[in-house]
Design an enzyme around this catalytic site. Structure first.
Site, PDB file in Angstrom:
ATOM      1  N   TYR A  19       0.823  -1.211   0.000  1.00  0.00           N
ATOM      2  CA  TYR A  19       0.000   0.000   0.000  1.00  0.00           C
ATOM      3  C   TYR A  19       0.862   1.269   0.000  1.00  0.00           C
ATOM      4  O   TYR A  19       0.457   2.281  -0.549  1.00  0.00           O
ATOM      5  CB  TYR A  19      -0.898   0.040   1.241  1.00  0.00           C
ATOM      6  N   LYS A  24       3.363 -15.358   2.815  1.00  0.00           N
ATOM      7  CA  LYS A  24       3.620 -16.074   1.560  1.00  0.00           C
ATOM      8  C   LYS A  24       5.136 -16.258   1.510  1.00  0.00           C
ATOM      9  O   LYS A  24       5.810 -15.809   0.571  1.00  0.00           O
ATOM     10  CB  LYS A  24       3.075 -15.233   0.388  1.00  0.00           C
ATOM     11  N   ASP A  48      -2.746 -18.264   0.752  1.00  0.00           N
ATOM     12  CA  ASP A  48      -3.742 -18.948  -0.080  1.00  0.00           C
ATOM     13  C   ASP A  48      -4.424 -20.065   0.716  1.00  0.00           C
ATOM     14  O   ASP A  48      -5.643 -20.253   0.647  1.00  0.00           O
ATOM     15  CB  ASP A  48      -3.117 -19.482  -1.388  1.00  0.00           C
ATOM     16  N   ASP A  77      -6.175  -7.096   4.188  1.00  0.00           N
ATOM     17  CA  ASP A  77      -7.318  -6.438   3.551  1.00  0.00           C
ATOM     18  C   ASP A  77      -8.259  -7.500   2.992  1.00  0.00           C
ATOM     19  O   ASP A  77      -9.473  -7.468   3.222  1.00  0.00           O
ATOM     20  CB  ASP A  77      -6.811  -5.525   2.424  1.00  0.00           C
ATOM     21  N   ASP A 115     -11.930  -9.164   4.906  1.00  0.00           N
ATOM     22  CA  ASP A 115     -13.239  -9.113   4.251  1.00  0.00           C
ATOM     23  C   ASP A 115     -13.836 -10.502   4.155  1.00  0.00           C
ATOM     24  O   ASP A 115     -15.028 -10.712   4.422  1.00  0.00           O
ATOM     25  CB  ASP A 115     -13.129  -8.517   2.835  1.00  0.00           C
TER      26      ASP A 115
HETATM   27  C1  IPM Z   1     -10.331  -1.228   3.977  1.00  0.00           C
HETATM   28  C2  IPM Z   1     -10.576  -0.709   2.577  1.00  0.00           C
HETATM   29  C3  IPM Z   1      -9.425   0.205   2.196  1.00  0.00           C
HETATM   30  C4  IPM Z   1      -8.166  -0.625   2.154  1.00  0.00           C
HETATM   31  C5  IPM Z   1      -9.621   0.961   0.862  1.00  0.00           C
HETATM   32  C6  IPM Z   1     -10.921   1.724   0.847  1.00  0.00           C
HETATM   33  C7  IPM Z   1      -8.457   1.835   0.548  1.00  0.00           C
HETATM   34  O1  IPM Z   1     -10.750  -1.751   1.688  1.00  0.00           O
HETATM   35  O2  IPM Z   1     -10.271  -0.432   4.910  1.00  0.00           O
HETATM   36  O3  IPM Z   1     -10.179  -2.436   4.134  1.00  0.00           O
HETATM   37  O4  IPM Z   1      -7.884  -1.274   1.147  1.00  0.00           O
HETATM   38  O5  IPM Z   1      -7.450  -0.638   3.135  1.00  0.00           O
HETATM   39 MG    MG Z   2     -10.715  -3.659   2.569  1.00  0.00          MG
END
Ligand code: IPM
Ligand code: MG
Length: 351
Positions: free
Chosen positions: A142, A189, A221, A245, A249
């Site tokens: 990032y 990884k 993975d 990230d 999710d």
């Molecule tokens: C999160 C989001 C952010 C990230 C985006 C919106 C930049 O997906 O907070 O997880 O990738 O960190």
């Molecule tokens: Mg995210």
């Protein structure tokens, strides 16, 4: 206790859901004799529209001078659909993380019995799953060097980690594991990436000084598979920025209760607490968004930034009761759907 809380409501449903968390915090203050002083500031698309910057200097200064930050959501479809937009709301988020040194994103993944049927997984697989994803938030791909060749046919992003950054996040993950079931999974990884080998090596060095924690290592993975196959086997999972990230999710959606999950971004200067869901633009201003993730983020704020454990638990208990009694918004209600503001009022009154 007197505390200064910065309120960055942001975009979409942000202001509506944050308002409910403030109601609940004020009720906590009344009950337990604390004074919370809330000060609002701009962030996200709203901040771009008003002052041309998604994380203005004034907002930064306010955060620096606050005990904690309560955050709503950012994002506006008008930017998502315009890849050429010069400033985007997400830049505000990344700037905030970097400037406040928010190095650890903590996302508890918990299931709620009344919502388990919304899980995409079989009930027996996911019921009772309870783990925490600790994601490094200010390093890796990032924030590494990135660019595009002059003829635009080549682009690169660099993944960089310094040892101190790895140690810092691992230390926090070890601490979390110590407070929980004493198991830590380091996700990387290391079969391919040099940064991952640094992570693994560092974790191995740190393990002897945490003899009570059982540490295991997993390639990312494989971790992605195991999260959906055996979600109950995890306790604390720690990983670098981009893996985190993606995995966080994935982890959040298996519970069936995305709208209920809070998060904390622990920082050097201050920490930020926010729901994991987004700005839900379609619901803006309709008083229908589910405020529980934000309310539970306020509970994390009390616990992590202010050390008010009992107060945090009181919020969680009130949230549990609201679900048992069906005082919930339309996304999770089985009968009568309550408004966002009504849920906030009920929680404040029933603390
Ligand atoms: C999160 C989001 C952010 C990230 C985006 C919106 C930049 O997906 O907070 O997880 O990738 O960190
Ligand atoms: Mg995210």
């Amino acid at each position: 206790m007197d505390c200064n809380i910065a309120v960055l409501a942001g975009d979409g449903i942000g202001p509506e859901i944050v308002e409910q968390a403030i109601k609940v915090l004020n009720a906590v203050g009344l009950k337990y004799k604390h004074t919370f002083k809330f000060t609002e500031a701009l962030v996200g698309a709203t901040a771009i529209d008003q002052v041309g910057d998604p994380f203005p200097e004034e907002t930064f200064q306010l955060c620096m001078n606050s005990d904690a930050v309560l955050f709503g959501a950012i994002g506006d479809p008008k930017y998502d659909n315009d890849p050429k937009a010069k400033v985007r709301p997400e830049q505000g988020l990344l700037a905030m993380r970097k400037k406040l040194g928010l190095y650890a994103n903590i996302r508890p993944v918990t299931t709620f019995p009344s919502l388990i049927h919304k899980s995409p997984l079989r009930k027996d697989l996911v019921e009772g799953a309870d783990f925490v994803v600790v994601r490094e938030l200010t390093g890796g791909i990032y924030f590494g060097e990135k660019g595009r060749s002059e003829d635009l046919t080549r682009a690169f992003d660099t993944c960089v980690y310094n040892k101190y950054e790895v140690e810092r996040i691992l230390e926090l993950a070890f601490e979390y594991a110590a407070k929980r079931n004493k198991r830590l999974t380091v996700v990387d990884k290391a079969n391919v990436l040099a940064t991952s080998r640094l992570w693994r090596e560092t974790a191995q060095e740190m393990t002897p000084s945490h003899p009570d924690i059982e540490v295991d290592y997993m390639f990312v993975d494989n971790a992605a598979m195991q999260i959906i196959q055996w979600p109950k086997k995890f306790d604390v999972m720690v990983t670098e920025n981009m893996f985190g990230d993606i995995l966080s999710d994935e982890a959040s959606v298996i519970t069936g209760s995305l709208g209920l999950l809070p998060s904390a971004s622990v920082g050097i200067h201050t920490s930020v607490f926010e729901p994991i869901h987004g700005s839900y633009p379609q619901a803006t201003g309709k008083d229908i968004a589910n405020p529980l993730a934000t309310v539970l983020s306020a509970a994390m704020l009390l616990e992590i930034s202010l050390d008010l454990t009992q107060e945090a638990q009181a919020i969680r208990d009130a949230v549990d009761r609201s679900m048992i009694e069906g005082v919930v918004t339309e996304d999770i209600s089985e009968g009568k759907a309550y408004k966002t503001s009504e849920v906030g009022d009920w929680l404040a009154a029933n603390l």
